[in-house]
Design an enzyme around this catalytic site. Structure first.
Site, PDB file in Angstrom:
ATOM      1  N   TYR A  86      -9.090  14.847  16.254  1.00  0.00           N
ATOM      2  CA  TYR A  86      -7.713  14.446  15.955  1.00  0.00           C
ATOM      3  C   TYR A  86      -7.082  13.729  17.151  1.00  0.00           C
ATOM      4  O   TYR A  86      -6.875  12.542  17.153  1.00  0.00           O
ATOM      5  CB  TYR A  86      -6.864  15.677  15.604  1.00  0.00           C
ATOM      6  CG  TYR A  86      -6.878  16.088  14.141  1.00  0.00           C
ATOM      7  CD1 TYR A  86      -8.010  15.928  13.357  1.00  0.00           C
ATOM      8  CD2 TYR A  86      -5.756  16.666  13.560  1.00  0.00           C
ATOM      9  CE1 TYR A  86      -8.013  16.328  12.029  1.00  0.00           C
ATOM     10  CE2 TYR A  86      -5.748  17.062  12.225  1.00  0.00           C
ATOM     11  CZ  TYR A  86      -6.883  16.898  11.470  1.00  0.00           C
ATOM     12  OH  TYR A  86      -6.865  17.299  10.164  1.00  0.00           O
ATOM     13  N   GLU A 136      -4.639  25.448  10.392  1.00  0.00           N
ATOM     14  CA  GLU A 136      -4.797  25.713  11.819  1.00  0.00           C
ATOM     15  C   GLU A 136      -3.643  26.571  12.324  1.00  0.00           C
ATOM     16  O   GLU A 136      -3.833  27.546  13.031  1.00  0.00           O
ATOM     17  CB  GLU A 136      -4.868  24.401  12.609  1.00  0.00           C
ATOM     18  CG  GLU A 136      -4.964  24.640  14.116  1.00  0.00           C
ATOM     19  CD  GLU A 136      -5.066  23.357  14.931  1.00  0.00           C
ATOM     20  OE1 GLU A 136      -4.629  22.300  14.442  1.00  0.00           O
ATOM     21  OE2 GLU A 136      -5.587  23.429  16.051  1.00  0.00           O
TER      22      GLU A 136
END
Lengths: 357, 404
Positions: free
Chosen positions: B139, B254
């Protein structure tokens, strides 16, 4: 900034110039990576001694310049900015015990060697991991000292120990028989050693007041606070510079009001830390009652240093977490200094007692 | 994922199932592995498995109980939430731990089950359920941290494949991962809708991984460089341009995992108070001798309880409402803050003994606390920093808008 004399201004400027040019954080990184128990570069300390820094609080009669504690604090602050390692603070605190409590003979024997930088001295007081000078078990019988001292700063390189025993402070030659040194490797990679004394020849410091140990501890505290001021100030400056250049969401971070307010609050905290630290150093030079001023200096340094070193990492974000960046050095050294010579709870408790409540 | 109806059905015969679990654990869980914990293995490094651990992982993988509520057809346990609770109670009772974890389980699997096509689910979910494949997350980039949508890694359409070039950073466990779920740019003209969700083999030519040393001395993260990496088109999850939506959904998984709402932040071992009693001593009435410290430990313990109550309330409210409670947005900030405060207290209590780096004079537990204290400073930065979370709360929940 305290009002400085011309000599003090010159000393500070010299310390600043030397530290920034000759001892940037990259120099500390090299010492860190070398990972020696002594935790400082001997050549660098030699240079400091040549500049007279090892003798700043030692009387002229014994080879020093008697420049005073604020002057030494100015130097330690500059060194703190680049995390420069040296045994200056430990040596000066230990030397002050000789100055305040030593006989003329003891002064002549030890102080010139300290002032020249030939000898590192260490102050061995605590016997556990938490500062507790009220609980000293080391004893002396027939001029022989026995006991174990914990986390002695610069204990790995010390050629002279000033040791607290139940009945006062003693001088122990670092080369004497019966001394066992074991490195205690802390996160700051500086020297902290466990020192065991097994019936080691020791000479008492007979002079000075009954409060000799407390007077010496005041000096150790303000010197730690001076280094912390340098660490915190640089942590602030580095963070501010980063916020002014890091771009996210199409703008530099410094334009976000939430961050502006945090930096403004830290700025105010650090200015008050500076006032307290400089006043603590100056109180010792003035020769009056130093106790509360020293407690205040270290307590403020602990509080503000704690928050600033934590905020340095948070405000940098991920890069602050990397070893390649310097933020970790400031955090690690700060926490060790916080624990040395009294954590904040200890200092507040002492302050309250001294204030009669 | 199983459907909501399946998940919420009551355990048909809870006691039967409890008995089944109990006897299966007795047969399959090696008692020698009792009390070990694999929860952080995916972050902290490659797990050196003993043959017993391998057997335990395979047994759990076979059963699908490492991911108990995932559908059976993709190798999950197919259990209802009620049965999954029974399973976890019985595992705790037996001292058994889940050998199957990591980003595949916590983040990628649930996301792929939601957004992947049938072929992708068949290919990727079963190996995660069996604990065979490690996933890492591509990411963040050097200039796309909090501003993640600023990411520049470019996947160029080459007909039958994408050609990927760029750099990722903070790739957790990148040096040990088999595959990476990545946010890449497929369109440079639109910040958010130009992002796509792509799966990349870490051993593909052109992928280079460089561990980043952290202030804790560990290297759980990497920089990952992609240089002309060819990625087959079938590795695109969803459609081109849907990456931001899918990626954000994954981040919700997450954050749930990072909040400490789960058991991961639950402190184990002796309490702060017990450690303080040992290091600081007690007065005549058994109170911690340092009164200031005592008050602050009490404050932490009370804050922690309030946090756990909040986490439980969020869970109950979410279940009731059939969606995520808005209060969940405070869990990550609150949980990570408390975790950091505890680590700082632990250090303060132990004095200089609490600041050991290595070598003689320190117990393993003391050294581990120091590394955890340092590494824990990252918890308020990664997975959406506290500052970004506060922005979300202020803007989305409180309706406090920017200057118009």
């Amino acid at each position: 900034m305290a009002v400085l004399s011309e000599e003090q201004t010159m000393l500070r400027d010299m310390a600043r110039e030397w530290t920034q040019n000759e001892s940037p954080v990259t120099a500390w990184r090299k010492v860190r990576d070398a990972n020696e128990a002594t935790g400082f570069d001997a050549g660098t300390y030699g240079t400091m001694a040549e500049m007279g820094w090892a003798g700043i609080v030692i009387p002229e009669a014994h080879g020093g310049s008697d420049f005073g504690w604020l002057s030494l604090g100015l130097v330690l602050e500059e060194l703190g900015k680049t995390v420069t390692a040296s045994p200056l603070a430990a040596t000066a605190a230990a030397a002050s015990a000789v100055v305040l409590g030593g006989s003329e003979e003891q002064k002549q024997l030890w102080l010139p060697r300290i002032a020249s930088g030939e000898l590192v001295a260490a102050l061995a007081v605590d016997e556990g991991p938490r500062h507790d000078p009220a609980t000293i078990k080391a004893t002396v019988a027939d001029g022989r000292l026995s006991g174990t001292k914990a986390f002695v700063a610069e204990g790995d390189a010390a050629g002279l120990f000033v040791v607290a025993a139940g009945d006062g402070l003693y001088l122990v030659d670092g080369g004497a028989e019966g001394i066992t040194r074991s490195r205690r490797h802390l996160t700051d990679f500086r020297s902290h050693a466990e020192i065991r004394f097994d019936g080691v020849a020791a000479e008492k410091l007979e002079g000075g007041k009954d409060s000799l140990l407390d007077d010496v501890l005041d000096r150790a505290r303000v010197l730690a606070a001076a280094e912390m001021l340098g660490l915190a100030g640089q942590a602030f400056d580095t963070t501010l510079a980063y916020l002014k250049q890091r771009v996210q969401f199409g703008q530099v971070l410094a334009t976000f009001q939430a961050l502006q307010h945090r930096m403004a609050a830290l700025y105010g905290d650090i200015e008050q830390m500076r006032s307290a630290v400089e006043a603590g150093l100056a109180a010792i030079d003035s020769g009056g009652d130093t106790r509360q001023a020293a407690l205040l200096a270290k307590a403020k340094a602990n509080e503000v240093g704690h928050v600033m070193s934590r905020e340095m990492i948070q405000l940098h974000g991920g890069i602050g977490m990397t070893d390649e960046y310097d933020a970790g050095f400031y955090l690690k050294r700060m926490r060790v200094l916080e624990a040395m010579w009294g954590n904040t709870s200890y200092l507040r408790d002492r302050f309250a007692s001294l204030s009669g409540f | 994922m199983a459907t909501a109806a399946e998940l919420d059905r009551p355990a048909s015969s809870p006691e039967d199932f409890r008995q089944e679990v109990r006897s299966w654990l007795a047969e399959n869980f090696p008692p020698t592995l009792k009390g070990m914990d694999n929860a952080l293995a995916s972050v902290e490094g490659p797990t050196e498995e003993t043959p017993e651990m391998t057997a335990w992982r395979r047994a759990m993988g076979e059963k699908g109980w490492g991911v108990p509520t995932w559908p059976k057809e993709y190798g999950g346990g197919g259990l209802s939430r009620a049965d999954a609770r029974v399973l976890s109670q019985e595992m705790a009772r037996a001292g058994a731990w889940n050998p199957i974890g990591g980003m595949g389980v916590m983040m990628f699997g649930p996301t792929l089950l939601e957004y992947g096509n049938e072929a992708q689910k068949q290919e990727h979910i079963p190996p995660i359920a069996r604990g065979e494949i490690r996933w890492c997350q591509g990411y963040s980039e050097p200039n796309a941290g909090s501003d993640l949508a600023n990411l520049q890694t470019f996947a160029e359409d080459k007909g039958d494949h994408y050609l990927v070039n760029g750099q990722k950073t903070w790739t957790s466990g990148g040096q040990w991962a088999d595959k990476c779920f990545c946010l890449v740019r497929t369109d440079k003209s639109d910040k958010h809708r130009g992002i796509s969700f792509l799966l990349i083999d870490m051993d593909a030519p052109g992928v280079e991984v460089k561990p980043i040393r952290m202030i804790s001395g560990m290297s759980p993260f990497c920089e990952t460089f992609f240089t002309n990496v060819e990625v087959p088109k079938e590795n695109l999850v969803g459609k081109e341009g849907e990456g931001w939506t899918i990626g954000k959904r994954l981040l919700q998984h997450e954050r749930t995992n990072l909040s400490g709402g789960g058991s991961r932040l639950q402190p184990s071992g002796p309490s702060l108070a017990d450690i303080a009693k040992k290091f600081v001593g007690t007065d005549d009435e058994g109170r911690i001798a340092d009164r200031d410290l005592r008050a602050r430990i009490a404050k932490w313990e009370m804050d922690w309880r309030a946090f756990l109550l909040t986490a439980m309330r969020v869970q109950a409210e979410s279940k009731e409402a059939g969606g995520v409670s808005v209060v969940s947005s405070i869990l990550k900030t609150a949980g990570t803050k408390l975790g950091q405060e505890r680590a700082e207290l632990l250090i303060e209590i132990r004095g200089l003994q609490g600041l050991g780096w290595e070598g003689e004079g320190f117990s393993e537990g003391e050294l581990a606390s120091v590394r955890a204290w340092l590494f824990g400073k990252a918890t308020t930065i990664y997975g959406g920093s506290t500052e970004v979370q506060n922005n979300v709360i202020a803007k989305r929940i409180l309706g406090m808008l920017d200057h118009q």
